[in-house]
Design a protein around this motif. Structure first.
Motif, short mmCIF file in Angstrom:
data_model
loop_
_atom_site.label_atom_id
_atom_site.label_comp_id
_atom_site.label_asym_id
_atom_site.label_seq_id
_atom_site.Cartn_x
_atom_site.Cartn_y
_atom_site.Cartn_z
N ALA A 102 0.87 -1.18 0.00
CA ALA A 102 0.00 0.00 0.00
C ALA A 102 0.90 1.22 0.00
O ALA A 102 1.95 1.24 0.66
N ILE A 103 0.51 2.26 -0.76
CA ILE A 103 1.37 3.42 -0.92
C ILE A 103 0.56 4.69 -0.65
O ILE A 103 -0.47 4.93 -1.27
N GLY A 104 1.06 5.49 0.29
CA GLY A 104 0.43 6.77 0.60
C GLY A 104 1.47 7.88 0.58
O GLY A 104 2.60 7.69 0.11
N GLU A 105 1.11 9.03 1.13
CA GLU A 105 2.04 10.15 1.14
C GLU A 105 1.56 11.24 2.07
O GLU A 105 0.37 11.33 2.41
N PHE A 106 2.48 12.07 2.49
CA PHE A 106 2.17 13.31 3.19
C PHE A 106 3.37 14.23 3.05
O PHE A 106 4.44 13.82 2.58
N ALA A 107 3.22 15.47 3.42
CA ALA A 107 4.31 16.44 3.31
C ALA A 107 4.66 16.96 4.71
O ALA A 107 3.78 17.15 5.55
N GLU A 108 5.96 17.18 4.96
CA GLU A 108 6.38 17.67 6.27
C GLU A 108 7.78 18.26 6.14
O GLU A 108 8.48 18.03 5.15
N LEU A 198 12.59 4.81 -14.39
CA LEU A 198 11.77 5.69 -15.22
C LEU A 198 10.86 4.83 -16.09
O LEU A 198 11.32 3.88 -16.72
N PRO A 199 9.57 5.18 -16.15
CA PRO A 199 8.88 6.14 -15.28
C PRO A 199 8.57 5.53 -13.91
O PRO A 199 8.48 4.31 -13.80
N LYS A 200 8.40 6.37 -12.91
CA LYS A 200 8.06 5.91 -11.57
C LYS A 200 6.55 5.67 -11.53
O LYS A 200 5.78 6.55 -11.16
N PHE A 201 6.17 4.47 -11.87
CA PHE A 201 4.76 4.15 -12.08
C PHE A 201 3.98 4.01 -10.78
O PHE A 201 2.75 4.00 -10.79
N TYR A 202 4.67 3.88 -9.64
CA TYR A 202 3.98 3.55 -8.40
C TYR A 202 3.32 4.76 -7.73
O TYR A 202 2.67 4.61 -6.70
N GLY A 203 3.48 5.94 -8.31
CA GLY A 203 2.86 7.13 -7.73
C GLY A 203 1.90 7.77 -8.72
O GLY A 203 1.45 7.15 -9.68
N ALA A 204 1.60 9.03 -8.49
CA ALA A 204 0.72 9.76 -9.39
C ALA A 204 1.40 9.95 -10.74
O ALA A 204 2.63 10.10 -10.80
N SER A 231 -4.03 19.09 0.97
CA SER A 231 -3.85 20.07 -0.11
C SER A 231 -2.97 19.54 -1.23
O SER A 231 -3.03 20.02 -2.36
N GLU A 232 -2.13 18.53 -0.94
CA GLU A 232 -1.25 17.97 -1.96
C GLU A 232 -1.59 16.52 -2.29
O GLU A 232 -0.83 15.83 -2.96
N LEU A 233 -2.75 16.07 -1.83
CA LEU A 233 -3.12 14.67 -1.99
C LEU A 233 -4.18 14.52 -3.08
O LEU A 233 -5.15 15.28 -3.15
#
Length: 443
Positions: A102-108, A198-204, A231-233
């Motif tokens: 599972a892949i998520g994200e956040f900014a900090e 390349l390309p990094k397919f696992y994200g947006a 805001s960035e998700l």
């Protein structure tokens, strides 16, 4: 004989330096324009996971309710690239694939324990489960992935990039040291080496050609600490969360998590697809998944095509660049015709003293070959310069896009030589048709 023809060809080029230089420049400019564009497109279209792309699948579930999704204006009858947290947890717990993530994200803000918050670097942080690193063949410079226990517990551990390690620790082995993410200290367990996927397919899709994230933390660490930057998700919600809290968002029908699995055989793929359809039926008992079907598994190649990661505009740009190359070669053909036309007297004289058309063809072919070799080298240098300027202009993209591998170097040199020789055939054929008598009478 070949050496003799090369010597004559070099003498001929020195006799007409400006015209020869113009031919070389015309070919080189066309080669540089076409190969700069094609190199970028070629790097964008490479297989990001050789040998595993056809065994790695992105899971899409249609958990939409009977009503139109909250705040969504698109087509209702389709899936999205994301799933809900509830579904991600359930799929992970089911363990129906040898490897799954599972892949998520956040900014900090991120900084070393010796720095202050004001020194922090705003960073987009990738959250993954432990299988991610094996699935994606992530290379490690120091250390390894975190443990299975840390993964399940969402411990405060992290893996950082080589670039961040160089910035914060001077490139030394930082395993066991800590960085601060937001307000918490995270122990470093691994440092990833340069990772030219390349390309990094696992994200947006818009991240496909951007540099690898500098910080990775356990997916369940994000859930445990309720870390999210909406805001960035990229997310959609089929119903509005109960309130504005992150906990309510996590518990809602909002989809925001990418889910990938690795399945080795066709039977495994069929079994997993059956599993997600059965899972959807089970979830319907709880009022979820009220629309039939539309659950999908996309291989890496299918996912990239479906998301149009390599845009049509890029392909059109390549075609336009090669059309420009053809225009350059046609101009080059005209210049070569003029160059050989000036040799009419020489051709007539050589024919009169016994030289055959085959001899003259070989001589002029050697001259074209020399010009082609000069054009190929200059074209290569101009292509490298073009890629350098492209890298500067699009600094937000991965530098790997603007590099040439061995295949592209050979293709550039080969194209310059073959194209110049091919477009030089007609001028050569016209030149050797000169009749000796007509030239001798005019002398």
């Amino acid at each position: 004989m070949f050496g003799y023809y090369l010597k004559i060809a070099w003498v001929s080029i020195r006799k007409t330096p400006l015209l020869s230089l113009l031919i070389v420049l015309t070919v080189a400019v066309g080669i540089a324009a076409s190969m700069t564009t094609y190199t970028v497109q070629y790097m964008m279209s490479k297989d990001p996971l050789p040998g595993l792309s056809d065994r790695t699948f992105q899971i899409q579930l249609n958990s939409w309710g009977p009503e139109k999704p909250y705040g969504y204006e698109g087509d209702e009858e389709r899936t999205t690239r994301h799933i809900t947290l509830q579904d991600a947890k359930n799929l992970l717990a089911a363990k129906q694939a040898p490897l799954q993530t599972a892949i998520g994200e956040f900014a900090e803000f991120v900084y070393s324990e010796d720095q202050s918050f004001s020194d922090g670097i705003g960073t987009d942080i990738r959250t993954v489960t432990i299988d991610f690193f094996a699935m994606m063949r992530a290379p490690f410079l120091y250390g390894t992935a975190w443990s299975a226990e840390d993964d399940e517990a969402g411990t405060d551990v992290t893996i950082i990039s080589k670039k961040l390690n160089d910035k914060l620790f001077g490139g030394v082995n930082s395993i066991g040291k800590s960085i601060v993410i937001g307000e918490r200290q995270y122990r470093i367990v691994g440092v990833m080496d340069d990772w030219p996927m390349l390309p990094k397919f696992y994200g947006a899709p818009f991240e496909a050609y951007q540099p690898t994230r500098d910080v990775f933390v356990p997916f369940f660490n994000q859930i445990r600490h309720e870390l999210l930057t909406r805001s960035e998700l990229a997310f959609n919600c089929w119903t509005a969360p109960a309130d504005d809290s992150i906990r309510a968002f996590f518990n809602s029908e909002c989809v925001w998590i990418m889910f990938w699995v690795q399945l080795d055989t066709p039977s495994d793929r069929k079994r997993y697809l059956d599993f997600i359809f059965d899972y959807a039926k089970d979830q319907r008992q709880f009022g979820r998944f009220q629309r039939d079907g539309f659950h999908k598994m996309y291989s890496v190649e299918e996912f990239l095509l479906n998301e149009e990661v390599v845009s049509k505009d890029t392909r059109i740009g390549v075609w336009l660049a090669f059309l420009f190359l053809i225009v350059c070669l046609l101009n080059c053909m005209s210049l070569m015709t003029a160059k050989f036309h000036s040799k009419a007297a020489e051709v007539g004289l050589r024919r009169a003293v016994g030289a055959s058309k085959q001899n003259l063809f070989a001589q002029f072919s050697c001259e074209i070959l020399l010009l082609a070799l000069f054009a190929s080298v200059l074209g290569m240098l101009m292509t490298l310069a073009g890629l350098h300027f492209t890298k500067s202009a699009y600094s937000y993209l991965s530098a790997e896009l603007m590099t040439m591998d061995v295949n592209m170097v050979l293709a550039t040199l080969g194209l310059a030589i073959v194209a110049t020789m091919a477009f030089g055939l007609l001028p050569i054929i016209k030149a050797i048709q000169v009749q000796p008598a007509s030239q001798l009478k005019s002398q």
